[in-house]
Scaffold this motif. Structure first.
Motif, PDB file in Angstrom:
ATOM      1  N   HIS A  90       7.096   0.686  -8.271  1.00  0.00           N
ATOM      2  CA  HIS A  90       7.348   0.837  -6.838  1.00  0.00           C
ATOM      3  C   HIS A  90       7.344   2.330  -6.517  1.00  0.00           C
ATOM      4  CE1 HIS A  90       8.584  -3.339  -7.103  1.00  0.00           C
ATOM      5  NE2 HIS A  90       8.511  -3.377  -5.786  1.00  0.00           N
ATOM      6  N   TYR A  91       6.650   2.676  -5.433  1.00  0.00           N
ATOM      7  CA  TYR A  91       6.457   4.077  -5.090  1.00  0.00           C
ATOM      8  C   TYR A  91       6.799   4.313  -3.619  1.00  0.00           C
ATOM      9  CZ  TYR A  91       3.593   3.246  -9.217  1.00  0.00           C
ATOM     10  OH  TYR A  91       3.148   2.841 -10.450  1.00  0.00           O
ATOM     11  N   PRO A  92       7.972   4.874  -3.328  1.00  0.00           N
ATOM     12  CA  PRO A  92       8.342   5.167  -1.941  1.00  0.00           C
ATOM     13  C   PRO A  92       8.024   6.619  -1.567  1.00  0.00           C
ATOM     14  CG  PRO A  92      10.278   5.319  -3.340  1.00  0.00           C
ATOM     15  CD  PRO A  92       9.113   4.978  -4.246  1.00  0.00           C
ATOM     16  N   PHE A  93       7.468   6.810  -0.376  1.00  0.00           N
ATOM     17  CA  PHE A  93       7.130   8.148   0.117  1.00  0.00           C
ATOM     18  C   PHE A  93       7.577   8.303   1.560  1.00  0.00           C
ATOM     19  CE2 PHE A  93       3.925   7.035  -3.033  1.00  0.00           C
ATOM     20  CZ  PHE A  93       3.886   8.162  -3.836  1.00  0.00           C
ATOM     21  N   PHE A  94       7.994   9.508   1.911  1.00  0.00           N
ATOM     22  CA  PHE A  94       8.209   9.865   3.308  1.00  0.00           C
ATOM     23  C   PHE A  94       6.955  10.549   3.810  1.00  0.00           C
ATOM     24  CE2 PHE A  94      12.959  10.342   2.426  1.00  0.00           C
ATOM     25  CZ  PHE A  94      13.296   9.192   3.129  1.00  0.00           C
ATOM     26  N   ILE A  95       6.685  10.373   5.085  1.00  0.00           N
ATOM     27  CA  ILE A  95       5.667  11.155   5.772  1.00  0.00           C
ATOM     28  C   ILE A  95       6.430  12.166   6.617  1.00  0.00           C
ATOM     29  CG2 ILE A  95       3.751  11.137   7.409  1.00  0.00           C
ATOM     30  CD1 ILE A  95       3.455   8.086   6.742  1.00  0.00           C
ATOM     31  N   LYS A  96       6.085  13.443   6.464  1.00  0.00           N
ATOM     32  CA  LYS A  96       6.748  14.497   7.233  1.00  0.00           C
ATOM     33  C   LYS A  96       5.705  15.309   7.999  1.00  0.00           C
ATOM     34  CE  LYS A  96      10.837  14.945   4.375  1.00  0.00           C
ATOM     35  NZ  LYS A  96      11.790  15.877   3.768  1.00  0.00           N
ATOM     36  N   VAL A  97       6.081  15.716   9.195  1.00  0.00           N
ATOM     37  CA  VAL A  97       5.245  16.580  10.023  1.00  0.00           C
ATOM     38  C   VAL A  97       6.074  17.800  10.384  1.00  0.00           C
ATOM     39  CG1 VAL A  97       3.992  16.811  12.198  1.00  0.00           C
ATOM     40  CG2 VAL A  97       3.889  14.652  10.931  1.00  0.00           C
ATOM     41  N   ASP A  98       5.586  18.955   9.987  1.00  0.00           N
ATOM     42  CA  ASP A  98       6.310  20.209  10.218  1.00  0.00           C
ATOM     43  C   ASP A  98       7.760  20.113   9.731  1.00  0.00           C
ATOM     44  OD1 ASP A  98       4.027  21.360  11.347  1.00  0.00           O
ATOM     45  OD2 ASP A  98       4.546  20.628  13.351  1.00  0.00           O
ATOM     46  N   GLY A  99       7.929  19.439   8.584  1.00  0.00           N
ATOM     47  CA  GLY A  99       9.240  19.311   7.961  1.00  0.00           C
ATOM     48  C   GLY A  99      10.118  18.208   8.526  1.00  0.00           C
ATOM     49  N   LYS A 100       9.657  17.504   9.568  1.00  0.00           N
ATOM     50  CA  LYS A 100      10.455  16.443  10.195  1.00  0.00           C
ATOM     51  C   LYS A 100       9.942  15.074   9.753  1.00  0.00           C
ATOM     52  CE  LYS A 100      11.453  19.256  14.162  1.00  0.00           C
ATOM     53  NZ  LYS A 100      10.802  19.810  15.317  1.00  0.00           N
ATOM     54  N   LEU A 101      10.859  14.139   9.602  1.00  0.00           N
ATOM     55  CA  LEU A 101      10.473  12.783   9.234  1.00  0.00           C
ATOM     56  C   LEU A 101       9.566  12.189  10.294  1.00  0.00           C
ATOM     57  CD1 LEU A 101      13.901  11.459   7.951  1.00  0.00           C
ATOM     58  CD2 LEU A 101      11.847  11.826   6.575  1.00  0.00           C
ATOM     59  N   ALA A 102       8.479  11.594   9.852  1.00  0.00           N
ATOM     60  CA  ALA A 102       7.523  10.985  10.777  1.00  0.00           C
ATOM     61  C   ALA A 102       7.192   9.548  10.388  1.00  0.00           C
ATOM     62  CB  ALA A 102       6.247  11.816  10.820  1.00  0.00           C
ATOM     63  N   GLY A 103       7.687   9.093   9.232  1.00  0.00           N
ATOM     64  CA  GLY A 103       7.409   7.736   8.782  1.00  0.00           C
ATOM     65  C   GLY A 103       7.598   7.599   7.290  1.00  0.00           C
ATOM     66  N   PHE A 104       7.083   6.510   6.753  1.00  0.00           N
ATOM     67  CA  PHE A 104       7.193   6.258   5.312  1.00  0.00           C
ATOM     68  C   PHE A 104       6.048   5.376   4.848  1.00  0.00           C
ATOM     69  CE2 PHE A 104       9.683   2.891   7.306  1.00  0.00           C
ATOM     70  CZ  PHE A 104       9.198   1.757   6.679  1.00  0.00           C
ATOM     71  N   VAL A 105       5.861   5.369   3.534  1.00  0.00           N
ATOM     72  CA  VAL A 105       4.876   4.521   2.872  1.00  0.00           C
ATOM     73  C   VAL A 105       5.555   3.924   1.653  1.00  0.00           C
ATOM     74  CG1 VAL A 105       2.607   4.422   1.767  1.00  0.00           C
ATOM     75  CG2 VAL A 105       3.032   6.122   3.559  1.00  0.00           C
TER      76      VAL A 105
END
Length: 166
Positions: free
Chosen positions: A54-69
């Motif tokens: 299982h592989y969890p990732f955050f998506i960040k834009v300019d250091g801010k949380l923008a989503g996850f995968v």
């Protein structure tokens, strides 16, 4: 715009849980799920740090949380795949800005192999997104199975599946 896909650490479990609530709320328009007696959605994926494959990732834009995968190896249809896109979420603010495309392509570049991506056919935006991203990424070398009789969502809709190799 600086977009990053970063692995979720065990001590960030509560942050992911908060984002999962937003995701579940959005998804409720398709799967028709209700909140529990405490006013939250129950999502049993938060042991992805201890579960193998299982592989969890955050998506960040300019250091801010923008989503996850969330990626796993829990295949719904084809057991010969290497990865399944369990969940993919980009917050509204960051949609149509290339954030989802960048995140998806980054994940595909990181995890090479055969992929299975399941979509709810009533989520037209998701179907369009994945069709466009996968088509571009694979140069049209993918398979789409619509209304797969093997997998049915809780409200009775048959799932659509994309299969391809990175």
């Amino acid at each position: 715009m600086d977009i990053q896909v970063v692995k979720v650490n065990n001590d960030e479990k509560e942050i992911l849980q908060n984002l999962l609530e937003l995701y579940c709320y959005e998804w409720s328009q398709y799967n028709k799920l209700d909140v529990n007696q405490f006013g939250s959605y129950e999502f049993a994926v938060l042991d992805c740090w201890t579960e193998k494959n299982h592989y969890p990732f955050f998506i960040k834009v300019d250091g801010k949380l923008a989503g996850f995968v969330l990626i796993d190896k829990d295949f719904a249809v084809r057991k010969d795949c290497d990865f399944a896109m369990s969940e993919f979420f980009v917050m509204h603010k960051y949609r149509t800005a290339g954030v989802g495309k960048y995140a998806a392509e980054t994940i595909f570049d990181m995890l090479h192999g055969k992929w299975e991506i399941m979509c709810h056919p009533k989520n037209i935006i998701s179907i369009y997104f994945w069709n466009k991203i996968i088509d571009e990424y694979t140069n049209g070398k993918f398979e789409l199975i619509k209304s797969c009789q093997e997998v049915v969502y809780q409200e009775g809709t048959f799932a659509d599946f994309f299969f391809f190799e990175t």
